[in-house]
Design an enzyme around this catalytic site. Structure first.
Site, PDB file in Angstrom:
ATOM      1  N   ASN A 106       0.854  -1.177   0.000  1.00  0.00           N
ATOM      2  CA  ASN A 106       0.000   0.000   0.000  1.00  0.00           C
ATOM      3  C   ASN A 106       0.893   1.230   0.000  1.00  0.00           C
ATOM      4  O   ASN A 106       2.063   1.171   0.412  1.00  0.00           O
ATOM      5  CB  ASN A 106      -0.904   0.016   1.240  1.00  0.00           C
ATOM      6  CG  ASN A 106      -2.054   0.999   1.116  1.00  0.00           C
ATOM      7  OD1 ASN A 106      -2.352   1.506   0.029  1.00  0.00           O
ATOM      8  ND2 ASN A 106      -2.717   1.275   2.218  1.00  0.00           N
ATOM      9  N   HIS A 108       1.119   5.430   1.227  1.00  0.00           N
ATOM     10  CA  HIS A 108       0.548   6.323   2.241  1.00  0.00           C
ATOM     11  C   HIS A 108       1.140   7.717   2.062  1.00  0.00           C
ATOM     12  O   HIS A 108       2.360   7.845   1.870  1.00  0.00           O
ATOM     13  CB  HIS A 108       0.859   5.805   3.654  1.00  0.00           C
ATOM     14  CG  HIS A 108       0.242   6.639   4.728  1.00  0.00           C
ATOM     15  ND1 HIS A 108      -1.117   6.648   4.960  1.00  0.00           N
ATOM     16  CD2 HIS A 108       0.783   7.519   5.613  1.00  0.00           C
ATOM     17  CE1 HIS A 108      -1.378   7.487   5.957  1.00  0.00           C
ATOM     18  NE2 HIS A 108      -0.243   8.026   6.363  1.00  0.00           N
ATOM     19  N   SER A 135       5.157   7.090   1.408  1.00  0.00           N
ATOM     20  CA  SER A 135       5.731   5.797   1.797  1.00  0.00           C
ATOM     21  C   SER A 135       5.044   4.669   1.040  1.00  0.00           C
ATOM     22  O   SER A 135       3.865   4.769   0.676  1.00  0.00           O
ATOM     23  CB  SER A 135       5.556   5.551   3.303  1.00  0.00           C
ATOM     24  OG  SER A 135       6.122   6.581   4.073  1.00  0.00           O
ATOM     25  N   ASP A 144      -1.377   1.278   8.839  1.00  0.00           N
ATOM     26  CA  ASP A 144      -0.129   1.857   8.325  1.00  0.00           C
ATOM     27  C   ASP A 144       1.065   1.529   9.217  1.00  0.00           C
ATOM     28  O   ASP A 144       1.956   2.352   9.415  1.00  0.00           O
ATOM     29  CB  ASP A 144      -0.270   3.377   8.158  1.00  0.00           C
ATOM     30  CG  ASP A 144      -1.385   3.750   7.206  1.00  0.00           C
ATOM     31  OD1 ASP A 144      -1.539   3.051   6.189  1.00  0.00           O
ATOM     32  OD2 ASP A 144      -2.110   4.726   7.476  1.00  0.00           O
TER      33      ASP A 144
END
Length: 210
Positions: A106, A108, A135, A144
């Site tokens: 993912n 962020h 990130s 996260d």
């Protein structure tokens, strides 16, 4: 050739960047399916590139776990080597994370572990810091909190709003994601090894950012 599934909820701007990258000669990964938890505008990008789509509407399931089981069933049909969350606005059930990680990425819009959560850009502005960032992480069962694979600082400029700052972060997110997918495909990044090493070598917060 690394095969990639991408999960979206909205416009799919990161998806489009990945599709463009994958269309370049010599790029060592290809997207095999795009999934979503709702009707998503980003499906148009997949259709433009001839990529199959899968819709698993969250609202049609009584529990998150039931939704996750069906999402896993439909995505696993394509046997992807890597799964990328591209603006999926839904926390994955822990069982699904356990099944797919560490091959589950993912992005962020912050320099994690600073400003995790749904409002990372807003939180950075509210904190009055001089820099934030972008990130790419391996998804774990937290918010996260997974191993950080790549990140880059982005300055906060005088007069920045949440919109203007986020618009400057987005291209950095896309570039980092493409670079990480390429590096995973070539073997330059070993996600399993990064996940194992995270406890022994946790990422440091840059004290100069504040």
């Amino acid at each position: 050739m690394l095969t990639v599934a991408v999960l979206i909820s909205g416009a799919g701007s990161n998806l489009r960047a990945l599709l463009d990258a994958a269309a370049e000669p010599g790029f060592p990964a290809r997207i095999v399916v795009v999934g979503a938890d709702r009707e998503a505008d980003g499906f148009a990008h997949a259709e433009r590139f001839g990529i199959p789509t899968v819709l698993v509407p969250f609202r049609e399931f009584e529990t998150r776990d039931e939704w996750g089981d069906e999402l896993r069933r439909q995505i696993d049909v394509w046997t992807p080597d890597l799964i990328v969350l591209s603006g999926l606005m839904r926390l994955l059930p822990e069982a699904l994370v356990d099944a797919w990680a560490p091959a589950l990425l993912n992005t962020h819009p912050a320099y994690l572990p600073e400003f995790p959560g749904a409002h990372g850009v807003r939180d950075a502005l509210a904190a009055g810091v001089a820099e934030t960032g972008a990130s790419v992480i391996v998804v774990d069962s937290g918010v996260d909190t997974g191993p950080i694979i790549a990140q880059e600082r982005v300055p906060i400029l005088p007069g920045d709003t949440e919109h203007t700052l986020h618009e400057r972060i987005k291209p950095v997110e896309r570039r980092l994601l493409i670079d990480v997918v390429r590096a995973v495909a070539t073997g330059d990044i070993d996600l399993a090894a990064r996940a194992r090493d995270r406890v022994a070598d946790p990422p440091a917060i840059d004290p100069g950012a504040h």
